[in-house]
Motif scaffolding. Sequence first.
Motif, mmCIF file in Angstrom:
data_model
loop_
_atom_site.group_PDB
_atom_site.id
_atom_site.type_symbol
_atom_site.label_atom_id
_atom_site.label_comp_id
_atom_site.label_asym_id
_atom_site.label_seq_id
_atom_site.Cartn_x
_atom_site.Cartn_y
_atom_site.Cartn_z
ATOM 1 N N VAL A 232 3.999 -21.904 -5.975
ATOM 2 C CA VAL A 232 3.245 -23.455 -6.911
ATOM 3 C C VAL A 232 3.038 -25.012 -6.394
ATOM 4 C CG1 VAL A 232 5.234 -24.891 -7.869
ATOM 5 C CG2 VAL A 232 6.013 -23.096 -7.777
ATOM 6 N N LYS A 233 1.621 -25.061 -7.620
ATOM 7 C CA LYS A 233 0.707 -26.292 -7.243
ATOM 8 C C LYS A 233 1.491 -27.251 -6.389
ATOM 9 C CE LYS A 233 -3.481 -28.765 -8.392
ATOM 10 N NZ LYS A 233 -4.085 -28.239 -7.115
ATOM 11 N N ARG A 234 1.405 -27.434 -5.595
ATOM 12 C CA ARG A 234 2.042 -28.323 -4.840
ATOM 13 C C ARG A 234 1.120 -29.602 -4.629
ATOM 14 N NH1 ARG A 234 1.437 -24.033 -1.181
ATOM 15 N NH2 ARG A 234 0.094 -25.081 0.244
ATOM 16 N N ALA B 110 7.392 -29.535 -2.829
ATOM 17 C CA ALA B 110 6.451 -29.850 -1.580
ATOM 18 C C ALA B 110 7.031 -28.584 -0.382
ATOM 19 C CB ALA B 110 6.713 -31.172 -0.578
ATOM 20 N N HIS B 111 5.700 -28.260 0.106
ATOM 21 C CA HIS B 111 5.824 -27.117 1.531
ATOM 22 C C HIS B 111 5.783 -28.449 2.723
ATOM 23 C CE1 HIS B 111 4.296 -23.961 3.898
ATOM 24 N NE2 HIS B 111 4.110 -23.772 3.269
ATOM 25 N N PRO B 112 6.995 -28.089 3.699
ATOM 26 C CA PRO B 112 6.739 -29.124 4.891
ATOM 27 C C PRO B 112 5.218 -28.868 5.664
ATOM 28 C CG PRO B 112 7.592 -26.610 5.300
ATOM 29 C CD PRO B 112 7.427 -27.147 3.621
ATOM 30 N N ARG B 113 4.280 -28.000 5.598
ATOM 31 C CA ARG B 113 3.151 -27.831 6.306
ATOM 32 C C ARG B 113 1.853 -27.949 5.197
ATOM 33 N NH1 ARG B 113 5.462 -22.955 8.491
ATOM 34 N NH2 ARG B 113 3.203 -21.928 6.710
ATOM 35 N N CYS B 114 2.089 -28.289 4.383
ATOM 36 C CA CYS B 114 1.285 -28.748 3.363
ATOM 37 C C CYS B 114 0.978 -30.353 3.877
ATOM 38 C CB CYS B 114 1.524 -28.802 1.917
ATOM 39 S SG CYS B 114 0.282 -29.701 0.409
ATOM 40 N N ASP B 115 -0.776 -30.807 3.687
ATOM 41 C CA ASP B 115 -1.072 -31.713 4.064
ATOM 42 C C ASP B 115 -0.923 -32.712 3.009
ATOM 43 O OD1 ASP B 115 -1.776 -31.396 6.660
ATOM 44 O OD2 ASP B 115 -3.910 -31.060 6.220
ATOM 45 N N THR B 116 -1.431 -32.145 2.025
ATOM 46 C CA THR B 116 -1.415 -33.043 0.892
ATOM 47 C C THR B 116 -0.025 -33.166 0.330
ATOM 48 O OG1 THR B 116 -3.684 -31.622 -0.052
ATOM 49 C CG2 THR B 116 -2.211 -33.151 -1.795
ATOM 50 N N CYS B 117 1.172 -32.940 0.998
ATOM 51 C CA CYS B 117 2.548 -33.431 0.564
ATOM 52 C C CYS B 117 3.030 -34.139 1.196
ATOM 53 C CB CYS B 117 3.199 -31.848 0.060
ATOM 54 S SG CYS B 117 3.163 -30.354 -0.696
ATOM 55 N N ALA C 231 6.288 -35.795 -15.114
ATOM 56 C CA ALA C 231 5.297 -34.812 -14.249
ATOM 57 C C ALA C 231 4.535 -35.274 -13.539
ATOM 58 C CB ALA C 231 5.801 -33.714 -14.726
ATOM 59 N N LEU C 232 4.252 -35.528 -12.425
ATOM 60 C CA LEU C 232 2.887 -35.332 -11.812
ATOM 61 C C LEU C 232 2.449 -33.950 -11.085
ATOM 62 C CD1 LEU C 232 3.348 -39.081 -10.604
ATOM 63 C CD2 LEU C 232 1.771 -38.058 -12.325
ATOM 64 N N VAL C 233 1.645 -32.741 -11.306
ATOM 65 C CA VAL C 233 1.191 -32.144 -10.187
ATOM 66 C C VAL C 233 -0.215 -32.916 -8.945
ATOM 67 C CG1 VAL C 233 0.494 -29.900 -10.588
ATOM 68 C CG2 VAL C 233 1.883 -30.964 -12.504
ATOM 69 N N GLY C 234 0.430 -32.370 -8.672
ATOM 70 C CA GLY C 234 -0.440 -32.305 -7.278
ATOM 71 C C GLY C 234 -0.584 -33.744 -6.849
ATOM 72 N N PHE C 235 -1.451 -34.116 -5.785
ATOM 73 C CA PHE C 235 -1.108 -35.662 -5.354
ATOM 74 C C PHE C 235 -2.246 -36.354 -5.478
ATOM 75 C CE2 PHE C 235 -1.802 -39.200 -2.290
ATOM 76 C CZ PHE C 235 -0.739 -40.029 -2.471
ATOM 77 N N ASN D 54 1.507 -36.774 2.288
ATOM 78 C CA ASN D 54 0.353 -38.020 1.481
ATOM 79 C C ASN D 54 1.029 -38.197 0.876
ATOM 80 O OD1 ASN D 54 -1.478 -37.289 3.590
ATOM 81 N ND2 ASN D 54 -3.062 -36.147 2.033
ATOM 82 N N ALA D 55 1.526 -37.183 -0.293
ATOM 83 C CA ALA D 55 2.042 -37.503 -1.150
ATOM 84 C C ALA D 55 3.599 -38.461 -0.967
ATOM 85 C CB ALA D 55 2.935 -36.131 -2.016
ATOM 86 N N ARG D 56 4.084 -37.738 0.312
ATOM 87 C CA ARG D 56 5.191 -38.778 0.785
ATOM 88 C C ARG D 56 4.703 -39.832 1.255
ATOM 89 N NH1 ARG D 56 9.274 -34.324 3.183
ATOM 90 N NH2 ARG D 56 10.481 -36.292 3.552
ATOM 91 N N ARG D 57 4.225 -40.205 2.128
ATOM 92 C CA ARG D 57 3.281 -40.803 2.742
ATOM 93 C C ARG D 57 3.798 -42.584 1.988
ATOM 94 N NH1 ARG D 57 -0.653 -38.627 5.115
ATOM 95 N NH2 ARG D 57 0.426 -37.527 7.672
ATOM 96 N N TRP D 58 3.021 -42.152 0.718
ATOM 97 C CA TRP D 58 2.261 -42.648 -0.746
ATOM 98 C C TRP D 58 3.692 -43.680 -0.618
ATOM 99 C CZ3 TRP D 58 3.796 -44.217 -5.240
ATOM 100 C CH2 TRP D 58 2.325 -44.763 -5.803
ATOM 101 N N LEU D 59 4.202 -42.518 -1.343
ATOM 102 C CA LEU D 59 6.488 -42.373 -1.986
ATOM 103 C C LEU D 59 6.887 -43.603 -0.894
ATOM 104 C CD1 LEU D 59 6.891 -39.277 -3.405
ATOM 105 C CD2 LEU D 59 6.317 -41.316 -4.952
ATOM 106 N N ASP D 60 7.133 -42.982 0.113
ATOM 107 C CA ASP D 60 7.437 -44.041 1.097
ATOM 108 C C ASP D 60 7.229 -45.362 1.243
ATOM 109 O OD1 ASP D 60 9.899 -41.527 1.569
ATOM 110 O OD2 ASP D 60 8.597 -41.262 3.140
ATOM 111 N N ALA D 61 5.617 -45.906 0.945
ATOM 112 C CA ALA D 61 5.260 -47.024 1.820
ATOM 113 C C ALA D 61 5.399 -48.119 0.208
ATOM 114 C CB ALA D 61 3.802 -46.071 1.332
ATOM 115 N N HIS D 62 5.884 -46.655 -0.878
ATOM 116 C CA HIS D 62 5.893 -48.082 -1.995
ATOM 117 C C HIS D 62 7.482 -48.128 -2.587
ATOM 118 C CE1 HIS D 62 1.515 -47.101 -2.531
ATOM 119 N NE2 HIS D 62 1.231 -48.439 -3.634
ATOM 120 N N HIS D 63 8.261 -47.448 -1.520
ATOM 121 C CA HIS D 63 9.856 -47.819 -2.106
ATOM 122 C C HIS D 63 10.195 -46.873 -2.866
ATOM 123 C CE1 HIS D 63 9.602 -50.234 1.298
ATOM 124 N NE2 HIS D 63 8.629 -50.975 0.501
#
Length: 118
Positions: A93-95, A7-14, A104-108, A16-25
Motif C-alpha cells: 500500500v502506498k503511504r 502509515a509505516h513506522p519507519r517511513c519518512d513521508t509518514c 482520502a489523501l494518498v501520499g503526503f 512528515n504527515a504525522r508532524r503536519w497533522l500534529d502541528a495543525h491539531h
Amino acid sequence: MTAVLFAHPRCDTCRNARRWLDAHHVAYDVVDLTVRAPTSAELRAIHQNSGLPARKLFNTSGQAYRAGGFGERLKTMDDDAMIAALAADGLLVKRPIFTRGALALVGFSADAYARALA
C-alpha cells in the motif's frame, strides 16, 4: 468523525504527515501497515474517495511490489484483483493514506493536506 492515518513506522513521508497533522491539531488514529493492511472495504472507500485509479494505491518503490512482479501484473489486473492484493499485504500500500469521512489523501503533500484539512 475519526480520522485514520495508514502509515509505516519507519517511513519518512509518514513521519512528515504525522508532524503536519500534529502541528495543525488534526486528531487521528494510526494504523501500522506492517501490522494490519487496510481491509477490502477500506481500500474500496479510499479508491472511490481519492478519485485515483486503483493502481495508484500501490507502493511502487517497495520490495513487496518488486518481489511480487506487480510492475507487469498490474497491466492485466482489474480493480477487484488490485484491491485484493493490497488487502493481503499492507507493505504493497502506498503511504501514508489519510482518511476522514469521504476524504482520502494518498501520499503526503503539505499543500494537499492544507487544502483539504485547514
